[in-house]
Design an enzyme around this catalytic site. Structure first.
Site, PDB file in Angstrom:
ATOM      1  N   HIS A   1       0.807  -1.220   0.000  1.00 28.76           N
ATOM      2  CA  HIS A   1       0.000   0.000   0.000  1.00 28.76           C
ATOM      3  C   HIS A   1       0.838   1.268   0.000  1.00 28.76           C
ATOM      4  CE1 HIS A   1      -3.446  -2.618   0.969  1.00 28.76           C
ATOM      5  NE2 HIS A   1      -4.173  -1.621   0.520  1.00 28.76           N
ATOM      6  N   GLY A   2       2.055   1.211   0.471  1.00 24.36           N
ATOM      7  CA  GLY A   2       2.856   2.423   0.452  1.00 24.36           C
ATOM      8  C   GLY A   2       4.223   2.231   1.078  1.00 24.36           C
TER       9      GLY A   2
END
Length: 469
Positions: A323-324
């Site tokens: 996700h990041g």
């Protein structure tokens, strides 16, 4: 960037593509020419926002298509595994370089006190999604679960298909392979897809955007109150659900318009009665991807307890990191990994005995706390927000600003909460058999489109959260 919820896309790009698509002939019933139309449209769509990285994507597609040919050619031999490994190295290597290089450089600098310059590369839009799609093709091909695609244009169409290119759902090649060769186009399917698209648009514009604005206001507020903190996280919880599920609705709807069947990506996750159930209902295509291509190959739950614990934590570490490139995302992933283990070993029996409302409250509290870690850029800021929520860092229970916004957004809160449940769908199903619905439904859909358009013309807050992943 060309987004679905924009006037340019709604009234220029999509209508032109639809017209060009359906006037493209299908000789002998084959959609090959229409695939090329979709491919060209997808190139324009991606190039509109990322012209610099368009060549990168095209190069990656053709490299992995070529490796796929070799995986199939040398099936059962060492060279087949070698080309699979090369596919993984290329796909994950490009993703890792653009998405995580600065994260690693920053942390090396921080812990070694040296000063390696950061690359500061812009993240190619949708790279996390299309990388997983290409890798699923290579792995399924190696496992013998799908047939090789010998036509590079059809393979490129699969990867670049603009309805799901930017933010999913993650479409596996095996699920659309047959549709690339033959698919049915009917007025009923096009109409159904259009309705799904417009409902998704309304969810995005009329609920997600407004909830996102409120979350931003309360997050940036100088008022330190419990009510303000709770309004922020409840608004963000509704914002991220309606934002991402709306994109999936629009992608599925457009896919249907063009003859494809994309799998559902959400199944009312906020009605879950356990965290395990929540992750069976939220971002289904991502959860199933990690399950099938990481968790099960590692041994899944058919192994020792210690290895099972490792498998869960490793998969959720990867889920968070996907996700990041930030410690908050890693923490968020491990947070869920630990909770799933706690449910498995300690809470499962208690949850089975608890009332459905108690289970629901438990899940929503866990999920909202998780969204605090997900949304805040660092763990210290997350800790401060959580402290306010539970009364340890707040100066007051409620202030004038939070009360004002509560009154202003109360009706929208109620609509959004009800809309995140199957209740509206059940009500609609009861009226489907009424003859009047033949007239009422088109009017309702037209009204949603008109109101959404009015909001888009007037508004400015219109980002898609998952574009940054």
């Amino acid at each position: 960037m060309l987004v679905f919820s924009s006037i340019t896309f709604l009234y220029y790009f999509l209508p032109i593509v639809v017209v060009l698509y359906f006037i493209t002939p299908m000789p002998n019933g084959s959609p090959k020419l229409r695939n090329i139309t979709l491919l060209v449209a997808s190139i324009v769509f991606y190039g509109w926002g990322e012209p610099i990285y368009l060549l990168l994507m095209v190069a990656e597609i053709f490299i992995l298509w070529f490796f796929g040919l070799k995986i199939d050619k040398y099936r059962g031999k060492f060279k087949s595994k070698l080309f699979l490994i090369l596919s993984l190295v290329v796909g994950l290597g490009i993703l890792g370089f653009f998405k995580y290089a600065d994260f690693f450089l920053y942390n090396v600098n921080r812990f070694t006190h040296i000063n390696i310059p950061l690359l500061r590369l812009a993240l190619p839009i949708g790279i996390s999604f299309y990388t997983f799609q290409t890798l699923s093709y290579s792995i399924d091909l190696y496992w013998g679960k799908t047939k090789v695609q010998k036509n590079p244009l059809d393979f490129a169409t699969y990867v670049m298909l603009f309805p799901q290119l930017i933010a999913g759902p993650i479409v596996r090649y095996v699920d659309v392979a047959a549709k690339l060769k033959t698919r049915e186009h009917t007025l009923e399917r096009f109409s159904s897809g259009s309705r799904r698209f417009i409902v998704g648009l309304a969810k995005k514009v009329l609920i997600s955007n407004l909830m996102g604005e409120l979350a931003q206001i309360m997050y940036q507020s100088q008022e330190s109150s419990m009510l303000g903190a709770w309004m922020y996280i409840i608004a963000y919880t509704l914002h991220i659900y309606f934002d991402f599920s709306a994109y999936s609705d629009m992608a599925i709807g457009m896919g249907r318009m063009f003859g494809f069947n994309f799998l559902e990506n959400f199944n009312y996750p906020y009605t879950a009665k356990s965290i395990t159930e929540f992750w069976r209902k939220w971002h289904i295509s991502l959860s199933s991807w990690f399950r099938d291509y990481v968790y099960i190959p590692l041994g899944g739950n058919r192994t020792s307890r210690s290895r099972f614990i490792f498998n869960i934590l490793f998969v959720w570490f990867l889920t968070g990191f996907w996700h990041g490139a930030g410690w908050n995302f890693i923490f968020w992933g491990l947070y869920y990994g630990m909770l799933l283990l706690i449910e498995k070993f300690f809470l499962e029996k208690l949850l089975n005995k608890a009332s459905k409302w108690l289970k629901h409250i438990y899940v929503m509290l866990i999920v909202m706390v998780g969204w605090v870690f997900f949304d805040t850029p660092n763990l210290l800021m997350a800790k401060n927000t959580l402290a306010k929520m539970f009364g340890f860092g707040a100066d007051m229970i409620a202030g004038e600003e939070s009360l004002y916004y509560l009154r202003s957004y109360l009706v929208l809160f109620i609509i959004a909460i009800i809309g995140s449940t199957p209740f509206p769908k059940r009500i609609a199903a009861k009226f489907e058999s009424m003859k009047a619905m033949v007239i009422i439904e088109p009017l309702y859909i037209a009204a949603l489109l008109i109101i959404s358009t009015a909001f888009l013309v007037d508004g400015s807050f219109n980002p898609f959260i998952y574009f940054r992943f």
